[in-house]
Design a protein around this motif. Structure first.
Motif, PDB file in Angstrom:
ATOM      1  N   ALA A 228       0.737  -1.183  -0.236  1.00 30.06           N
ATOM      2  CA  ALA A 228      -0.046   0.052   0.068  1.00 30.06           C
ATOM      3  C   ALA A 228       0.856   1.236   0.194  1.00 30.06           C
ATOM      4  O   ALA A 228       0.658   2.075  -0.793  1.00 30.06           O
ATOM      5  N   HIS A 229       1.674   1.286   0.725  1.00 33.37           N
ATOM      6  CA  HIS A 229       2.726   2.306   1.055  1.00 33.37           C
ATOM      7  C   HIS A 229       4.355   2.181   1.008  1.00 33.37           C
ATOM      8  O   HIS A 229       5.113   2.867   1.276  1.00 33.37           O
ATOM      9  N   GLY A 230       4.481   0.957   0.846  1.00 33.00           N
ATOM     10  CA  GLY A 230       5.876   0.602   0.826  1.00 33.00           C
ATOM     11  C   GLY A 230       6.436   0.604   2.397  1.00 33.00           C
ATOM     12  O   GLY A 230       7.766   0.449   2.172  1.00 33.00           O
ATOM     13  N   VAL A 231       5.740   0.240   3.459  1.00 28.38           N
ATOM     14  CA  VAL A 231       6.224  -0.053   4.526  1.00 28.38           C
ATOM     15  C   VAL A 231       6.991  -1.241   4.585  1.00 28.38           C
ATOM     16  O   VAL A 231       6.425  -2.154   4.327  1.00 28.38           O
ATOM     17  N   ILE A 232       8.067  -1.149   5.321  1.00 30.12           N
ATOM     18  CA  ILE A 232       9.166  -2.659   5.357  1.00 30.12           C
ATOM     19  C   ILE A 232       8.318  -3.386   6.883  1.00 30.12           C
ATOM     20  O   ILE A 232       8.509  -2.571   7.919  1.00 30.12           O
ATOM     21  N   LEU A 233       7.724  -4.508   6.611  1.00 35.72           N
ATOM     22  CA  LEU A 233       7.172  -4.972   7.889  1.00 35.72           C
ATOM     23  C   LEU A 233       8.030  -6.090   8.572  1.00 35.72           C
ATOM     24  O   LEU A 233       7.958  -6.222   9.603  1.00 35.72           O
ATOM     25  N   ASP A 234       9.085  -6.550   7.782  1.00 34.03           N
ATOM     26  CA  ASP A 234      10.177  -7.351   8.423  1.00 34.03           C
ATOM     27  C   ASP A 234      11.377  -7.675   7.409  1.00 34.03           C
ATOM     28  O   ASP A 234      11.132  -7.035   6.168  1.00 34.03           O
ATOM     29  N   VAL A 235      12.270  -7.624   8.089  1.00 37.97           N
ATOM     30  CA  VAL A 235      13.637  -7.785   7.550  1.00 37.97           C
ATOM     31  C   VAL A 235      14.514  -9.003   8.032  1.00 37.97           C
ATOM     32  O   VAL A 235      14.355  -9.130   9.230  1.00 37.97           O
ATOM     33  N   GLN A 236      15.176  -9.686   7.151  1.00 32.96           N
ATOM     34  CA  GLN A 236      15.893 -10.707   7.621  1.00 32.96           C
ATOM     35  C   GLN A 236      17.176 -10.687   6.835  1.00 32.96           C
ATOM     36  O   GLN A 236      17.157 -10.801   5.769  1.00 32.96           O
ATOM     37  N   ALA A 237      18.281 -11.002   7.631  1.00 33.59           N
ATOM     38  CA  ALA A 237      19.617 -11.137   7.002  1.00 33.59           C
ATOM     39  C   ALA A 237      20.058 -12.789   6.827  1.00 33.59           C
ATOM     40  O   ALA A 237      19.717 -13.263   7.650  1.00 33.59           O
ATOM     41  N   THR A 238      20.402 -12.975   5.758  1.00 34.87           N
ATOM     42  CA  THR A 238      20.717 -14.369   5.152  1.00 34.87           C
ATOM     43  C   THR A 238      22.190 -14.451   4.436  1.00 34.87           C
ATOM     44  O   THR A 238      22.560 -13.471   3.994  1.00 34.87           O
ATOM     45  N   PRO A 239      22.759 -15.524   4.517  1.00 35.71           N
ATOM     46  CA  PRO A 239      23.846 -15.647   3.293  1.00 35.71           C
ATOM     47  C   PRO A 239      23.336 -15.486   1.882  1.00 35.71           C
ATOM     48  O   PRO A 239      22.044 -15.679   1.757  1.00 35.71           O
ATOM     49  N   ALA A 240      24.108 -15.236   0.993  1.00 34.95           N
ATOM     50  CA  ALA A 240      23.588 -14.759  -0.228  1.00 34.95           C
ATOM     51  C   ALA A 240      23.426 -16.104  -1.051  1.00 34.95           C
ATOM     52  O   ALA A 240      24.292 -16.365  -1.940  1.00 34.95           O
ATOM     53  N   HIS A 241      22.403 -16.844  -0.953  1.00 34.58           N
ATOM     54  CA  HIS A 241      21.927 -17.787  -1.802  1.00 34.58           C
ATOM     55  C   HIS A 241      20.570 -18.228  -1.787  1.00 34.58           C
ATOM     56  O   HIS A 241      19.999 -17.965  -0.731  1.00 34.58           O
ATOM     57  N   ARG A 242      19.972 -18.559  -2.947  1.00 30.44           N
ATOM     58  CA  ARG A 242      18.591 -18.605  -3.150  1.00 30.44           C
ATOM     59  C   ARG A 242      17.809 -19.271  -2.087  1.00 30.44           C
ATOM     60  O   ARG A 242      16.827 -19.014  -1.581  1.00 30.44           O
TER      61      ARG A 242
END
Length: 462
Positions: A228-242
């Motif tokens: 709706a307004h581009g609010v970030i609801l969650d963020v997660q750091a992971t190693p860079a693989h799919r």
């Protein structure tokens, strides 16, 4: 007549008020209206000793970090210097002209100690999301998910092949990042997928490369946003693989549902999230519409029949070829019933050899094999749901809304200058990504709600 500036630096007393020198339209004023550190001391109480010399106010350090991430000041030493000189920064951090700016070393001690142990960055992120919800910026109708690669603070020259043994007890390798890597090391999981190259500086970083670019060590930041307004609801750091990136989606959706009681009607993603298992999780486990392209490799480009040209019969549990001949998972009865499910969660359906040998369409169906086989996923029903959604107008709108996540990543790297991490280890990457997401939400909140969000009803969806 040429004027001459009168000397104004020889006065002994001045009448000065910081409030008068920060413009009302300044970004930090808008962010300050959106911030509430009322529960910070209670959250950190058990991590501070009740006796001894008073420490630096944790609210001051968090405000300083917000300034640093907001204006792309990556060095904490430089942040302290800028805070000493910039009047708006002093005003935002509640420092007067006479107050001393904390030393840059206090950030490291607190970040790696009580801040990380208490999860204060995640607490701050959740508080900002609640204020976005109270301001009506979260509709919970559609969520979008994506990941972006950020370079780790590790040289590509200081690494070894994943198959080579490493003496991690070497004192030269006894760093905090290596300690975190060894503490979370799972030998069984490591044996399944050996990394191509391991960094001796930051072993948790993944060796990766963009298409056509050089390889480097990196982490991925994963965003789950409300479209709706581009609010970030969650963020997660992971190693860079799919695999880690797609699995983080489940963690973020479940965490948002548990923390804020929000579950979307539709989830938007790119093809990386269109695997059969992921679609089954959305459709069967969560009841979410998958607005995701199906990861499908069944289409052929050699003018032979693709599996989509075969008719599926759910009741008979078989396919029918264009010539009307059946393809089944088994052609004889077994004393002990077999599921025929492979390790890849698929079932192989094959035609009879005599049917294919006498078929006039064999050269267009299976010219290089004796019989035609079709591999069907056990989650094919969920894939069919995603294929059906892909034909709707709502899906086309979702394709456009997915760009909002990519815009946030562009803002993260170009405006906030987080194109390379400063902290090492997965915990360091998580701290940086979380604080950056906090600032992005605060900037959006300050712009969209200039008067500040309401203080009542925080936590209830709009």
């Amino acid at each position: 007549m040429m004027g001459r500036q009168a000397s104004g630096q020889d006065r002994l007393f001045y009448s000065f008020n910081l409030e008068d020198h920060v413009p009302q339209s300044h970004l930090l004023r808008g962010i300050d209206r959106c911030l509430d550190f009322g529960g910070l001391r209670e959250h950190l109480a058990e991590h501070y000793s009740p006796i001894g010399r008073p420490s630096i106010d944790p609210e001051l350090m968090l405000r300083m970090l917000i300034v640093g991430y907001c204006y792309g000041i990556r060095s904490e030493r430089r942040l302290c210097e800028e805070l000493h000189l910039n009047l708006a920064y002093r005003w935002f951090c509640r420092l007067s002209l006479e107050d001393t700016v904390p030393d840059h070393s206090t950030f490291s001690k607190n970040r790696h100690g009580r801040f990380r142990d208490s999860g204060v960055f995640r607490w701050l992120f959740d508080e900002v999301v609640r204020r976005c919800m109270a301001a009506g910026l979260v509709k919970a109708e559609g969520f979008a998910v994506d990941a972006s690669i950020v370079a780790a603070d590790a040289s590509s020259q200081r690494g070894v092949p994943g198959t080579d043994p490493v003496d991690w007890k070497d004192p030269a390798l006894s760093t905090r990042a290596v300690g975190e890597y060894l503490q979370g090391l799972d030998a069984e999981a490591l044996g399944k997928v050996l990394p191509k190259k391991i960094s001796l500086t930051d072993p948790q970083a993944s060796w990766t490369a963009a298409v056509g670019g050089p390889a480097f060590y990196a982490y991925s930041t994963n965003y789950l946003i409300d479209v709706a307004h581009g609010v970030i609801l969650d963020v997660q750091a992971t190693p860079a693989h799919r695999t880690a990136e797609t699995e983080s989606t489940k963690v973020m959706v479940d965490r948002v549902q548990a923390q804020f009681e929000l579950k979307p009607q539709r989830l938007i993603g790119d093809t990386a999230y269109g695997t059969a298992a992921m679609l089954s999780w959305m459709v069967d486990d969560k009841g979410i519409e998958p607005h995701v392209p199906v990861w499908d490799r069944t289409q052929r480009d050699d003018d032979t029949f693709s599996s989509s040209e075969f008719t599926w019969d759910e009741q008979a549990n078989e396919y029918t070829c264009p010539q009307g001949r059946p393809l089944r998972s088994q052609w004889r009865a077994f004393k002990i019933e077999r599921s025929h499910v492979t390790k890849a969660d698929t079932i192989i359906y094959s035609a009879r050899k005599q049917d294919c040998s006498s078929c006039p369409m064999k050269q267009r169906c299976c010219p290089n094999t004796p019989v035609r086989k079709i591999v069907r996923s056990v989650h094919e029903a969920a894939r069919d749901v995603a294929r059906k959604i892909a034909t709707t107008e709502q899906y086309e709108r979702s394709r456009c809304e997915r760009k909002k996540v990519e815009m946030l990543f562009a803002h993260l790297k170009r405006i906030l200058r987080l194109d390379r991490l400063r902290l090492r280890g997965l915990s360091g990457a998580s701290d940086e990504f979380t604080m950056a997401a906090v600032v992005q939400n605060l900037r959006r909140l300050a712009v969209l709600v200039p008067q500040g969000p309401p203080t009542q009803g925080i936590g209830a969806p709009a």
